[in-house]
Structures are given as C-alpha cells and as structure tokens.
Design an enzyme around this catalytic site. Sequence first.
Site: not given
Ligand code: S3P
Length: 450
Positions: A34, A38, A134, A333, A407
């Site tokens: 994540s 970013r 998705r 996750d 995963r």
């Molecule tokens: C993430 C948010 C989550 C997570 C994904 C990473 C992120 O998804 O499942 O692996 O980096 O913002 P959602 O925001 O759809 O729950």
Amino acid sequence: MPVAPAHPKAAARPAVARRAGALNGRVRVPGDKSISHRALMLGLLTVGETRIEGLLEGADVLATAAACGALGAKLQRTGTGTWSVQGAGIGSLLSPRAPLDFGNAGTGTRLMLGVVAGHPIEAVFDGDDSLRRRPMRRVLDPLARMGAEVMQQAEGGRLPLKLKGARDPIPIEFKSPVASAQVKSAVLLCGLAAPGETTLIEEAATRDHTERMLAHFGAELVVTPHGARGKQIVLKGRPELLPQRVRVPADPSSAAFPLVAALLIPGSDIILEGVLMNPLRTGLIVTLKEMGARIEELERREDGGETVANLRVCASALTGVEVPAARAPSMIDEYPVLAVAAAFAEGTTAMRGLAELRVKESDRLGAVAAGLKVNGVVHEISGDDLIVHGKRTVTGGGTVATHMDHRIAMSFLVMGLASDKPVGADDISFVATSFPGFSELMQKLGADIG
Ligand code: S3P
C-alpha cells in the site's frame, strides 16, 4: 473499444509445501504494498526528486511505476528497493500513449483512476483476467461527480476502460458506501487537483497511508473522528507538494505468512524485522494474540511517519475465537491466512462480515472455503461469515485452486507446512505480485516449499 485479450496466460507454476522441522531465524519481508503504490504516485504529483527506500519490487508496484512513467514522471532504480522519482507535479500530467497495464493490481488501478480523474488527460486502464473481473464503479461514481468521464468501459464499469479526467475538477463531499481505503484514496488523489476542499467521510476507518503520506509531502488535511468508528478527512486542493524521502516498512500483510507458519510449526522461534505496526493494519496480530499466540513486539519505533517493530513469534497452541465484523478493515487481506490458523486452533473461530472478500483478487471467501474443504477442514459459510471448526491437526493432502490470487496461494502453502500430508497450490506465479522471494524466504527459515 476493441478489447485485446488480457495478458497471454503464462504456464501455471504449481508448488507443494510439506511438514519439516521448526522454523528459526531472522528475516525481513518485502516493503509494504500500500505504501509503495502511494509513494510512487505522490512522487509523480510532486515537482522535484522524491527518493524511496525499501520499495516493494513486486509486479503490482512495478506496474504502478510504469504508469507513473507513462504519465510524465522520470523514474530511476538506483539499488535494490531504492528509487528516485522526478515528478511532473499536480496539473502537469501527460496523456499516456499506450494503455496503462496494471496487471493484477486493484490498488494501483483504483488510486491511479483518482490521479488521472483530476487532470485534463485521457488514459486507458487495463489488467489481467482477475483485475478485469473486479468492480470499478465504487471509484468511478465519485470521480464522475468530480468531473471525470468514462469514455469506454467493459460491462459493469469494468476494465478495460478509458477515463477522461476533468479540466476543472470539482471538490465534493463524499460519504463512502464501502469501507475501502482504495475508494477513499481515489477521491483524495483527485481532490488534490481540485480548487477548494474535498471532504471524505468513512463510517469505518480504513488504512490511512494516503492521509499520512499527503501530510508528509506537505498537503493540508484535517482528519477528525466520525461516529463511533469512522473518520472525516478534509483536504485542501492544489497544494504545493514538496519532494520527500520515503522509507517503506516491511509489509504486515506479507509478514502474516511466516508469522502464522511459525505459530503452527512446533518448536519454531523467528524474528520478523521492521514490520509496519499501523493500528489500521494490525487486526491479525490482535486476533492471533486473542487466540493465544506468542507474538512479542521488540524495538517498537517510529520510522518515516509510521510505527514499526520487530516481531518475535514462537510456536503456540491456539484456540478458536469470535472475530467481530468491525475488525475487518484492519485485517481485510489477512482472512485467508487466519482461516488456516483457525484450522489448527482448538474449537470454533467465527469470522464475521466478510462480504468484501468476494471482490478481491479472487472471490476469497469461496476460494478459502474450497481450500479448507480439499484439505479436510470442517467449516461453513453463513451469509458473509466464515466459521472454521479447528482441531489442532489438519489432514491436508489437497491441491488448492488459487484463482490468480497470491494470498490464497501463500495461505495454503503455510497450511501444508503443518498438516499431516503435503498441500499443493495449483499456481504460485501470482505470489510475485506482492511477495517476490516468498518461497526462498520461507526456505531460509527452514520450510519445505518446492
Ligand atoms: C488497499 C486497500 C484494501 C486492500 C488492498 C490494499 C490499499 O482494499 O484489500 O490489498 O492499499 O488501499 P479495499 O480498499 O478495497 O478494501
């Protein structure tokens, strides 16, 4: 739009995990996915040189890096995990000449939709078969309110799609109908390019890396509590972001695999270094501790705007617990690997409120249930809840269908390390999206995965 087939299918790479001795040693799992996405995107939106250390060099993040390059950033890899991003700056992105291919990456896609939506450019977004399935409406709806236009799309607002960003993005107030950090982040990233204040309200707090990183780069935002569990974020648009150094901590969602393996394999005692301990990401650790896990936090410290710790994990006898729906955002996750831990726990573990798992890289609720079934674990799905009846021992012997989901593959390989018979995964090629070197790291600790 003429739709090319998604990625040509690479040959599936099966793997098998079998019981061996205890796990021992000290390892660092790759950087947080994540935060890595970013860091690259804020680098793109900042004029000057952003330097990133510890970037996750998995396929998902590399797709985001390529997209940043196509939108006008100059990226250079100067060492393992060390990247320099010369950003274009807010308002100065270019229309990419070719489709942006995000591979398997939902986060890269949804956040970048937000970035593009705030600029007067056009971009085609595409990905693999999993990503094409998705839902994207959850981000496209608020981005349309901000002035972006979907020019072409596959059925149901899915990829491949062409987005035309807004010439004059409109700051909005948006109450997110799903607990999703991706939806929140898409709106905030678009809001960066809008004049005035963009307000995002979430009923349940989700991972806050976008907010933290925006503040780190000098954006003005005010975060206040909303209701019992939510937050309101007010972001002032068109800030002048200043280039920064970003240090990416180890990903707790990747650490989860060696961590659970060490709990389940008798005699194990390992240390996981520099793991991100952001409270919006530690739901698995909270739950495992409630189940009786011996997880010790050593050298808790601040690093690059986030809290990290070394985790010492020792083999533990687990017991089943109730996992409340309210905890889901902080461990969204981690349910597949928690389900594996629950299979080895004495008694019932009830995981509530897992509707969002159905729209991850695979239908994770269905994939987990199928994996438990072929390995002889008694369980049921009741509405959006997963109930696992654990027994301390698991028969194993099954081969799990991974459905292009990293995963699912890693979770069931962990199962095979502690079950009576080996457990197979039909395809581990997607593991490299988030955890390059997974098998090697596990082998270094003493695991038998091959
Ligand atoms: C993430 C948010 C989550 C997570 C994904 C990473 C992120 O998804 O499942 O692996 O980096 O913002 P959602 O925001 O759809 O729950």
